[in-house]
Design a protein around this motif. Structure first.
Motif, mmCIF file in Angstrom:
data_model
loop_
_atom_site.group_PDB
_atom_site.id
_atom_site.type_symbol
_atom_site.label_atom_id
_atom_site.label_comp_id
_atom_site.label_asym_id
_atom_site.label_seq_id
_atom_site.Cartn_x
_atom_site.Cartn_y
_atom_site.Cartn_z
ATOM 1 N N ASP A 1 -17.256 -14.836 22.035
ATOM 2 C CA ASP A 1 -17.812 -13.490 21.896
ATOM 3 C C ASP A 1 -17.550 -12.963 20.486
ATOM 4 O OD1 ASP A 1 -18.647 -10.888 22.138
ATOM 5 O OD2 ASP A 1 -17.253 -10.357 23.742
ATOM 6 N N PRO A 2 -18.594 -12.801 19.672
ATOM 7 C CA PRO A 2 -18.412 -12.308 18.311
ATOM 8 C C PRO A 2 -17.769 -10.920 18.240
ATOM 9 C CG PRO A 2 -20.608 -13.213 18.554
ATOM 10 C CD PRO A 2 -19.992 -13.157 19.923
ATOM 11 N N SER A 3 -17.845 -10.154 19.323
ATOM 12 C CA SER A 3 -17.247 -8.816 19.282
ATOM 13 C C SER A 3 -15.742 -8.883 19.086
ATOM 14 C CB SER A 3 -17.601 -8.003 20.527
ATOM 15 O OG SER A 3 -17.054 -8.573 21.681
ATOM 16 N N GLU A 4 -15.095 -9.968 19.558
ATOM 17 C CA GLU A 4 -13.653 -10.133 19.346
ATOM 18 C C GLU A 4 -13.339 -10.133 17.859
ATOM 19 O OE1 GLU A 4 -12.152 -13.700 21.205
ATOM 20 O OE2 GLU A 4 -13.398 -13.359 22.978
ATOM 21 N N THR B 1 -26.421 -16.966 21.591
ATOM 22 C CA THR B 1 -25.421 -16.937 22.647
ATOM 23 C C THR B 1 -24.614 -18.223 22.578
ATOM 24 O OG1 THR B 1 -26.979 -17.883 24.209
ATOM 25 C CG2 THR B 1 -26.790 -15.484 24.160
ATOM 26 N N GLY B 2 -23.413 -18.151 23.079
ATOM 27 C CA GLY B 2 -22.562 -19.326 23.083
ATOM 28 C C GLY B 2 -21.512 -19.261 21.996
ATOM 29 N N PRO B 3 -20.686 -20.277 21.951
ATOM 30 C CA PRO B 3 -19.564 -20.272 21.002
ATOM 31 C C PRO B 3 -20.003 -20.365 19.541
ATOM 32 C CG PRO B 3 -19.456 -22.190 22.484
ATOM 33 C CD PRO B 3 -20.710 -21.448 22.792
ATOM 34 N N ASN B 4 -19.197 -19.763 18.693
ATOM 35 C CA ASN B 4 -19.377 -19.808 17.242
ATOM 36 C C ASN B 4 -18.062 -20.234 16.602
ATOM 37 O OD1 ASN B 4 -21.911 -18.248 15.973
ATOM 38 N ND2 ASN B 4 -21.421 -17.340 17.945
ATOM 39 N N ARG B 5 -18.143 -21.075 15.583
ATOM 40 C CA ARG B 5 -16.972 -21.314 14.732
ATOM 41 C C ARG B 5 -16.989 -20.163 13.749
ATOM 42 N NH1 ARG B 5 -13.445 -24.768 13.762
ATOM 43 N NH2 ARG B 5 -14.454 -26.498 14.783
ATOM 44 N N VAL B 6 -15.883 -19.468 13.670
ATOM 45 C CA VAL B 6 -15.787 -18.284 12.836
ATOM 46 C C VAL B 6 -14.650 -18.463 11.842
ATOM 47 C CG1 VAL B 6 -15.366 -15.795 12.848
ATOM 48 C CG2 VAL B 6 -16.658 -16.839 14.700
ATOM 49 N N THR B 7 -14.954 -18.244 10.566
ATOM 50 C CA THR B 7 -13.902 -18.261 9.548
ATOM 51 C C THR B 7 -13.867 -16.891 8.887
ATOM 52 O OG1 THR B 7 -15.412 -19.173 7.904
ATOM 53 C CG2 THR B 7 -14.045 -20.744 9.092
ATOM 54 N N VAL B 8 -12.664 -16.365 8.760
ATOM 55 C CA VAL B 8 -12.455 -15.031 8.198
ATOM 56 C C VAL B 8 -11.775 -15.193 6.846
ATOM 57 C CG1 VAL B 8 -11.356 -12.782 8.565
ATOM 58 C CG2 VAL B 8 -12.235 -14.078 10.535
ATOM 59 N N HIS B 9 -12.357 -14.579 5.826
ATOM 60 C CA HIS B 9 -11.867 -14.699 4.456
ATOM 61 C C HIS B 9 -11.612 -13.316 3.863
ATOM 62 C CE1 HIS B 9 -13.288 -18.941 4.247
ATOM 63 N NE2 HIS B 9 -14.177 -18.491 5.111
ATOM 64 N N ALA B 10 -10.514 -13.169 3.149
ATOM 65 C CA ALA B 10 -10.218 -11.921 2.434
ATOM 66 C C ALA B 10 -10.638 -12.077 0.983
ATOM 67 C CB ALA B 10 -8.723 -11.619 2.509
ATOM 68 N N VAL B 11 -11.242 -11.013 0.445
ATOM 69 C CA VAL B 11 -11.685 -10.998 -0.948
ATOM 70 C C VAL B 11 -11.379 -9.610 -1.496
ATOM 71 C CG1 VAL B 11 -13.680 -11.186 -2.504
ATOM 72 C CG2 VAL B 11 -13.568 -12.626 -0.481
#
Length: 187
Positions: free
Chosen positions: A16-19, A80-90
């Protein structure tokens, strides 16, 4: 538009991208999140979407496969469905130039609506956005637009009056309508 490489904060698969969007908002992230739908990875596709943030509020969206941004860009990786999510700080200064790319801008709540279907999070994000961004992209709903159009409302009222008169005449009630029409129809 160029987004500088950021410091990787985390990488994971989410259903869930909302997370992710809520965490980014809570942490007041300045940087970007890359969304890669898992079905695209399994099929060998290069679908990837990037959303940039300033203090946790979405600013830009870009779909790398379709080479488009803004709301159209979001639609390209809203699956819909799973996404690999990477979070980057800039650093905010490093993103300043990219954030001036008007055609890739998104209203603050749009990623929550489009990617996660989460209206509550969209409203919260918009409420927490700087005052200058809150009205961005708030298209009037069709009902709001209609209610703001006084001429259209008057045209419908007029048409309704004419139809009522025609029906009354057809049913032999035109005498009753004549006695009450001035007050009933506001004339």
């Amino acid at each position: 538009m160029r987004i500088p490489r950021g410091a990787l904060l985390r990488s994971r698969v989410v259903d869930d991208p909302s997370e992710v969007l809520e965490t980014v908002l809570d942490e007041r992230l300045t940087g970007y999140v890359v969304f890669e739908p898992q079905d695209a990875l399994l099929l060998g596709e290069a679908t990837r979407g990037v959303v940039t943030f300033e203090d946790g509020i979405p600013v830009l969206a870009y779909d790398t496969e379709r080479d488009c941004g803004g709301r159209d860009g979001l639609d390209g990786f809203a699956v819909t469905g799973p996404n690999r999510v990477t979070v980057h700080a800039v650093d905010a200064d490093a993103l300043a130039e990219a954030h001036e790319t008007v055609e890739f801008r998104v209203p603050p709540g749009e990623p929550a609506r489009t990617l996660a279907g989460d209206e509550r999070l969209a409203e919260r994000t918009t409420a927490e956005a700087p005052e200058s961004r809150r009205a961005e992209g708030r298209d009037q709903s069709s009902v709001e637009a209609f209610l703001a159009d006084a001429e259209a409302i008057e045209a419908i009222r007029s048409e309704a009056r004419e139809e009522a008169r025609a029906r009354a005449e057809e049913w032999g009630l035109d005498d009753v309508l004549t006695d009450q029409s001035d007050s009933a129809f506001g004339e």
